[in-house]
Design an enzyme around this catalytic site. Structure first.
Site, short mmCIF file in Angstrom:
data_model
loop_
_atom_site.label_atom_id
_atom_site.label_comp_id
_atom_site.label_asym_id
_atom_site.label_seq_id
_atom_site.Cartn_x
_atom_site.Cartn_y
_atom_site.Cartn_z
N SER A 23 0.82 -1.21 0.00
CA SER A 23 0.00 0.00 0.00
C SER A 23 0.86 1.27 0.00
CB SER A 23 -0.98 0.00 1.17
OG SER A 23 -0.31 0.11 2.40
N ASN A 118 13.91 3.44 3.85
CA ASN A 118 12.96 2.49 4.42
C ASN A 118 11.83 3.27 5.09
OD1 ASN A 118 11.98 -0.09 5.43
ND2 ASN A 118 12.74 0.53 7.45
N HIS A 120 9.07 2.93 8.25
CA HIS A 120 8.87 2.15 9.48
C HIS A 120 7.67 2.74 10.24
CE1 HIS A 120 10.13 -0.42 12.83
NE2 HIS A 120 9.73 0.58 13.60
C1 GRF Z 1 4.31 -0.69 6.62
O1 GRF Z 1 3.71 -0.57 7.86
C2 GRF Z 1 5.76 -0.26 6.67
O2 GRF Z 1 5.98 0.78 7.57
C3 GRF Z 1 6.46 -1.51 7.13
O3 GRF Z 1 5.77 -2.56 6.50
C4 GRF Z 1 4.44 -2.15 6.21
C5 GRF Z 1 4.23 -2.36 4.74
O4 GRF Z 1 2.89 -2.10 4.35
N1 GRF Z 1 7.87 -1.46 6.82
P1 GRF Z 1 2.54 -2.08 2.79
O5 GRF Z 1 3.01 -3.40 2.20
O6 GRF Z 1 3.23 -0.91 2.18
O7 GRF Z 1 1.04 -1.94 2.74
#
Ligand code: GRF
Length: 205
Positions: A23, A118, A120
């Site tokens: 997402s 990245n 987070h």
């Molecule tokens: C997100 O919460 C991101 O912060 C973490 O993994 C999740 C990925 O979500 N690293 P998506 O696949 O982008 O929906």
């Protein structure tokens, strides 16, 4: 599908590594498509998860996608070399880790001159480090009694979740929050964060 904006010659041409629903990659793609993040393009996406929803989406929007499952490679380095070759083929000059489930090595980082970001789901340095992924992050926030959480976009370095912060967005933690309600509020902030972070960067030559 509407056409993509033209890619500027001097631009960030991102390769995305994602392992799940994707997402964040989709939110950034939409922001770029609506021309609100000038100087940035997503050129290609690679995943280590053949079942990842992000693969279907990449196919729908005609984004070049490579599926490179962990089991196909004897070492993490061999898999990373495959990512590097794929990204080089598409002119990638920076990498976004958007829900990628493996830790990347120093040689992968140096292949992109350290241009690896990245995202987070907490306010680093709080609630980061090895094992701090998904629900564990929000559980940790709730257990700590923190009154706010949020998300962080940071440069990736050798230390897990330790690199310099490029962008953070804060959200409140409510007294009656559960992991699910907090995760949803943080995710909404995440969907703005990559675009906001990229707007802070100078355009490379
Ligand atoms: C997100 O919460 C991101 O912060 C973490 O993994 C999740 C990925 O979500 N690293 P998506 O696949 O982008 O929906």
């Amino acid at each position: 599908m509407p056409g993509l904006p033209p890619i500027p010659v001097n631009a960030w041409r991102w390769g995305v590594l994602a392992s799940g629903r994707g997402s964040n990659a989709q939110a950034l793609f939409r922001a770029i498509q609506s021309q609100t993040v000038p100087g940035h393009a997503i050129n290609a996406l690679a995943t280590n998860n053949p079942q990842a929803n992000v693969v279907d989406w990449a196919n729908e929007v005609a984004l070049p996608v490579a599926i490179m499952p962990n089991v196909n490679y004897e070492t993490r380095q061999a898999q990373e070399t495959a990512y590097i070759n794929f990204f080089n083929e598409y002119g990638v000059n920076g990498v976004l880790l958007a829900g990628y489930t493996r830790i990347v090595s120093a040689s992968f980082l140096s292949a992109f001159e350290g241009r690896v970001l990245n995202i987070h789901p907490s306010l680093l340095p709080r609630h980061g480090g090895v094992g701090m992924v998904g629900r564990a992050v929000h559980q940790s926030v709730l257990a700590s009694g923190d009154k706010e959480s949020g998300c962080t976009v940071h440069w990736v370095t050798d230390g897990v979740d330790e690199g310099p912060v490029l962008w953070q967005e804060r959200v409140g933690v409510a007294a009656d929050d559960t992991v699910e309600t907090l995760a949803a509020r943080v995710l909404a902030a995440e969907h703005r964060a990559f675009a906001q972070a990229l707007r802070q960067l100078p355009i490379p030559h």
